[in-house]
Design an enzyme around this catalytic site. Structure first.
Site, mmCIF file in Angstrom:
data_model
loop_
_atom_site.group_PDB
_atom_site.id
_atom_site.type_symbol
_atom_site.label_atom_id
_atom_site.label_comp_id
_atom_site.label_asym_id
_atom_site.label_seq_id
_atom_site.Cartn_x
_atom_site.Cartn_y
_atom_site.Cartn_z
ATOM 1 N N LEU A 27 0.880 -1.181 -0.050
ATOM 2 C CA LEU A 27 -0.063 0.100 -0.011
ATOM 3 C C LEU A 27 0.765 1.236 0.102
ATOM 4 O O LEU A 27 0.367 2.524 0.296
ATOM 5 C CB LEU A 27 -1.110 0.038 1.254
ATOM 6 C CG LEU A 27 -1.952 -1.231 1.000
ATOM 7 C CD1 LEU A 27 -3.186 -0.989 2.309
ATOM 8 C CD2 LEU A 27 -2.754 -1.117 -0.321
ATOM 9 N N ASN A 42 13.782 -1.750 -5.346
ATOM 10 C CA ASN A 42 12.080 -2.190 -5.435
ATOM 11 C C ASN A 42 11.920 -3.130 -6.473
ATOM 12 O O ASN A 42 11.044 -4.037 -6.601
ATOM 13 C CB ASN A 42 11.166 -1.125 -5.325
ATOM 14 C CG ASN A 42 9.874 -1.444 -5.225
ATOM 15 O OD1 ASN A 42 9.499 -2.214 -4.277
ATOM 16 N ND2 ASN A 42 8.834 -0.656 -5.741
ATOM 17 N N TYR A 61 14.573 3.203 -14.605
ATOM 18 C CA TYR A 61 13.281 2.558 -14.681
ATOM 19 C C TYR A 61 13.264 1.320 -15.750
ATOM 20 O O TYR A 61 12.834 0.298 -15.453
ATOM 21 C CB TYR A 61 12.002 3.486 -14.999
ATOM 22 C CG TYR A 61 10.692 2.730 -15.400
ATOM 23 C CD1 TYR A 61 10.331 1.821 -14.459
ATOM 24 C CD2 TYR A 61 9.892 2.909 -16.550
ATOM 25 C CE1 TYR A 61 8.922 1.225 -14.763
ATOM 26 C CE2 TYR A 61 8.963 2.360 -16.983
ATOM 27 C CZ TYR A 61 8.319 1.401 -15.976
ATOM 28 O OH TYR A 61 7.207 0.819 -16.185
#
Ligand code: UDP
Length: 334
Positions: A33, A91, A140
């Site tokens: 979240l 991540n 990215y």
């Protein structure tokens, strides 16, 4: 099928969860979240956890009899990735590694992975075919490409069957305009134009008007989020017989920034102030997908070929939820 959806509370993930439920599957959302919204997944099962926590992922898989995983949990902002590459590597790459370890420990073999057109960098030709060289031009794209390579090598051991789906410009809102984009901060073109139409920002800035395109602005391939999600279901089916699937997902046709702005004006009936500014670094002039492979091999068909109905679904979401999921409205799964 019991499907764990990592990042299932996010924009594309929540639309995927809704589609899985509609198709009779049992999704379990695994999401920390940090970006997603509880309200986006209605009554779906949610495990609030981080992918870095491999034991927690293993427990979730075991407790829910998970048979396949869809992995949407990643950071997606190009500009931010340049500012904070280590966060992106952690991540997007390390956490994908952690997930793969959990899959290996639990003998879950099927994974559908969210990849991106950013893996191609500045392509040498368009529309882009899957075999074009991958030369990402920002962290990215690089972290998504590194993850794809990790999946490839893991699949070579025979322990993993995976699909890597390279999205072009995901947009629109699913469930008849009820499940849409709510990024904080927002950086994507269509929601930004809509915010300008709603008076939530003073204008929309066009990043560059001197590209080699008919109207001087960048051309992108906009694909409705529900069309993307349908491709994931088809890919999952095909993982019964295939070990490695790689597909571009786009409509194949491009729209310029000015055309997108005009479409939002038409759909909303609002006046939108436009400011022309300099180019955004790293933006190729034209990015369109050759998605023939997904169409022929998966039998994928898009329901939203034209931009107007895509924008209309996004307008429906934003005009209904001017503060996004922040207004507390829970969107039911159906
Ligand atoms: N864009 C723009 N103004 C904005 C945001 C985006 O002109 O405020 C342009 C951007 O340069 C690109 C296109 O809109 O050509 C789509 O950008 P977006 O960030 O939505 O997606 P991307 O193509 O980067 O994945």
């Amino acid at each position: 099928m019991n499907v764990m959806v990592c990042g299932g509370a996010g924009y594309i993930g929540s639309n995927m969860v809704a589609l899985l439920a509609r198709e009779g599957h049992s999704p379990v959302v695994y999401d920390n979240l940090s970006k997603g919204h509880r309200a986006a997944i209605g009554a779906a099962r949610l495990v609030e956890g981080d992918l870095a926590d491999c034991d927690r992922v293993v427990e979730t898989i075991t407790a829910n009899g998970v048979e396949a995983v869809m992995h949407f949990a990643a950071f997606i902002e190009v500009g931010e990735s340049v500012q904070e590459p280590l966060r992106y590597y952690h991540n997007n790459v390390c956490n994908t590694h952690s997930l793969l370890r959990a899959l290996e420990r639990t003998d879950v073999r099927k994974l559908v992975f969210s990849s991106t057109a950013a893996t191609y960098g500045m392509p040498e030709s368009v529309p882009i075919h899957e075999d074009l060289p991958k030369h990402p031009v920002n962290p990215y794209g690089e972290t998504k490409w590194a993850s794809e390579r990790m999946l490839h090598w893991q699949s070579q051991t025979g322990k993993l069957s995976y699909a890597a789906l390279r999205y072009f410009n995901a947009c629109g809102a699913g469930n008849g305009g009820r499940r849409g984009e709510d990024h904080r901060p927002e950086t994507h073109l269509i929601p930004l134009i809509i915010q300008a139409a709603l008076g939530q920002r003073p204008d929309i800035k066009i990043f560059g008007t001197d590209y080699e395109t008919p109207d001087g602005t960048c051309i992108r391939d906009y694909i409705h989020v529900e069309d993307l999600c349908r491709a994931h279901l088809l890919a999952l089916d095909h993982l019964d017989s295939e070990q490695e699937l790689i597909y571009n997902l786009g409509n194949g046709s491009g729209y310029s920034v000015r055309q997108v702005i005009d479409t939002v004006k038409r759909v909303s009936g609002k006046t939108i102030r436009v400011t022309e500014t300099e180019r955004r670094p790293g933006d190729p002039a034209v990015l369109t997908a050759d998605a023939t492979k997904a169409r022929t091999e998966l039998g994928w068909k898009t329901e939203y070929a034209a931009l107007e109905p895509i924008v209309a679904s996004a307008w429906e979401f934003h005009s209904r939820h001017p503060r996004g999921y922040g207004d507390g409205a829970e969107v039911p799964l159906a």
